[in-house]
Write a protein that holds these residues in place. Sequence first.
Motif, PDB file in Angstrom:
ATOM      1  N   GLN A 115       0.837  -1.205   0.000  1.00 34.42           N
ATOM      2  CA  GLN A 115       0.000   0.000   0.000  1.00 34.42           C
ATOM      3  C   GLN A 115       0.869   1.251   0.000  1.00 34.42           C
ATOM      4  N   PHE A 116       0.677   2.093  -1.014  1.00 36.30           N
ATOM      5  CA  PHE A 116       1.500   3.285  -1.169  1.00 36.30           C
ATOM      6  C   PHE A 116       1.108   4.430  -0.247  1.00 36.30           C
ATOM      7  N   ILE A 117      -0.135   4.543   0.127  1.00 38.63           N
ATOM      8  CA  ILE A 117      -0.586   5.700   0.903  1.00 38.63           C
ATOM      9  C   ILE A 117      -0.778   5.341   2.371  1.00 38.63           C
ATOM     10  N   LYS A 118      -1.424   4.238   2.628  1.00 34.67           N
ATOM     11  CA  LYS A 118      -1.760   3.889   4.012  1.00 34.67           C
ATOM     12  C   LYS A 118      -0.519   3.593   4.832  1.00 34.67           C
ATOM     13  N   THR A 119      -0.624   3.943   6.108  1.00 34.63           N
ATOM     14  CA  THR A 119       0.432   3.693   7.068  1.00 34.63           C
ATOM     15  C   THR A 119       0.024   2.506   7.935  1.00 34.63           C
ATOM     16  N   THR A 120       0.910   2.042   8.770  1.00 28.72           N
ATOM     17  CA  THR A 120       0.617   0.861   9.588  1.00 28.72           C
ATOM     18  C   THR A 120      -0.635   1.058  10.427  1.00 28.72           C
ATOM     19  N   ILE A 138      -0.207  -7.862   3.881  1.00 25.01           N
ATOM     20  CA  ILE A 138      -0.435  -6.503   3.403  1.00 25.01           C
ATOM     21  C   ILE A 138       0.620  -5.651   4.078  1.00 25.01           C
ATOM     22  N   LEU A 139       1.388  -4.935   3.272  1.00 22.27           N
ATOM     23  CA  LEU A 139       2.420  -4.059   3.809  1.00 22.27           C
ATOM     24  C   LEU A 139       2.045  -2.604   3.545  1.00 22.27           C
ATOM     25  N   PRO A 140       1.623  -1.864   4.584  1.00 19.21           N
ATOM     26  CA  PRO A 140       1.395  -0.429   4.410  1.00 19.21           C
ATOM     27  C   PRO A 140       2.753   0.278   4.387  1.00 19.21           C
TER      28      PRO A 140
END
Length: 193
Positions: free
Chosen positions: A54-59, A80-82
Amino acid sequence: MTPSDTPTPEARAAKRKRVPLVIVNTGHGKGKTTAALGTLMRAVAHGFKVIMLQFIKTTEDPRFGVYGEIQSAQKLGFEILPLGDGFTWDTNDPERDRQTARRAWEICKAKLQSPEYDIVALDEITYAFTFGWLTTAEVIEAIQNRPPHMHVILTGRDAPPEIIEMADLVTEMREVKHPFTTRRVVAQIGIEF
């Protein structure tokens, strides 16, 4: 054909040749990430190794906590890697956003080169093009040089023409009606995150 002549599920699967696809979910309507997650969920049920980057979302977002898709992915057994700093529409530090996107892209390139994965989803990557953090040429090159069995999914608004041209399947989500527009209903747990 007698029952003994009926091919087993394994034999049928062996006859099916995987045709690796590039799938793009774009448009201004809701559902781009949701559609990608549905594809990943389906693939996991068939034993595929999948990952969403995920380019925008953070952990963890201070407003929402841990995103629902991350919790579900953990339960279903996929990654899924934020990789972002959160929603940066009104950024105060565009250089930091660019550096974050570049670091994220290095991780994405490594996953795209890994024969370990059957599907790699690049969630909200189109914003990296919109804001000038990445070029379409570098992303297209990495996708074209992926392992021959790998499917790739890209999501986000305003997919550039070069990405659309490269893709095998492009779906545009079009907003017809949205509760924020009609009733000022903001993003909700379980629906948007």
